[in-house]
Scaffold this active site. Sequence first.
Site, PDB file in Angstrom:
ATOM      1  N   GLY A 226      -0.390  -9.797   3.447  1.00 35.40           N
ATOM      2  CA  GLY A 226      -1.789 -10.156   3.635  1.00 35.40           C
ATOM      3  C   GLY A 226      -2.251 -11.217   2.658  1.00 35.40           C
ATOM      4  O   GLY A 226      -2.982 -12.147   3.027  1.00 35.40           O
ATOM      5  N   CYS A 227      -1.818 -11.104   1.422  1.00 37.08           N
ATOM      6  CA  CYS A 227      -2.230 -12.069   0.386  1.00 37.08           C
ATOM      7  C   CYS A 227      -1.619 -13.442   0.646  1.00 37.08           C
ATOM      8  O   CYS A 227      -2.256 -14.467   0.409  1.00 37.08           O
ATOM      9  CB  CYS A 227      -1.853 -11.545  -0.994  1.00 37.08           C
ATOM     10  SG  CYS A 227      -2.705 -10.002  -1.390  1.00 37.08           S
ATOM     11  N   THR A 228      -0.390 -13.465   1.144  1.00 33.84           N
ATOM     12  CA  THR A 228       0.252 -14.734   1.471  1.00 33.84           C
ATOM     13  C   THR A 228      -0.472 -15.402   2.634  1.00 33.84           C
ATOM     14  O   THR A 228      -0.784 -16.597   2.583  1.00 33.84           O
ATOM     15  CB  THR A 228       1.741 -14.522   1.802  1.00 33.84           C
ATOM     16  OG1 THR A 228       2.386 -13.952   0.655  1.00 33.84           O
ATOM     17  CG2 THR A 228       2.423 -15.830   2.162  1.00 33.84           C
TER      18      THR A 228
END
Length: 153
Positions: free
Chosen positions: A43-45
């Site tokens: 998700g952060c990527t």
Amino acid sequence: MIEAGATAPDFTLPRDGGGEITLSGLRPKKVVLYFYPKDDTSGCTTEALDFTRLREDFAAADTVVVGLSKDSVKSHDKFCQKHGLGVILASDENGDTCERYGVWGEKSMYGRKYMGIERTTVLIGGDGKVLRVWPKVKVAGHAEEVLETARSA
């Protein structure tokens, strides 16, 4: 959690690539400050790549994008290099800035409770006032929504 209309807490933090970033030093530009849990997770990527993809559009809206997590500068540098990121990543290893913005708290995954960063985005005006807060962000389409808000602010 910080609310619209409040003065955004100033900070000076180490950043990817070396050096430091100070929130008040970015004025009079608007700032998208997005808090994310961990470098190089799915998700952060995706979120970082979405903001990177739109960086020219944010620049045209006189807006700087800054991602912030508790990861180290070394971790941020690896994350940026691996994915070709084009946003500033600030390191809040001691968690002070996360606490002041109210994004550090209890989370739950698969029935296990733990402390972590709640994925949150804060749009800060050129005067240092919070224009809008997006708590508990869902990544899909989020960067586009933030861009539209920054354009109209």
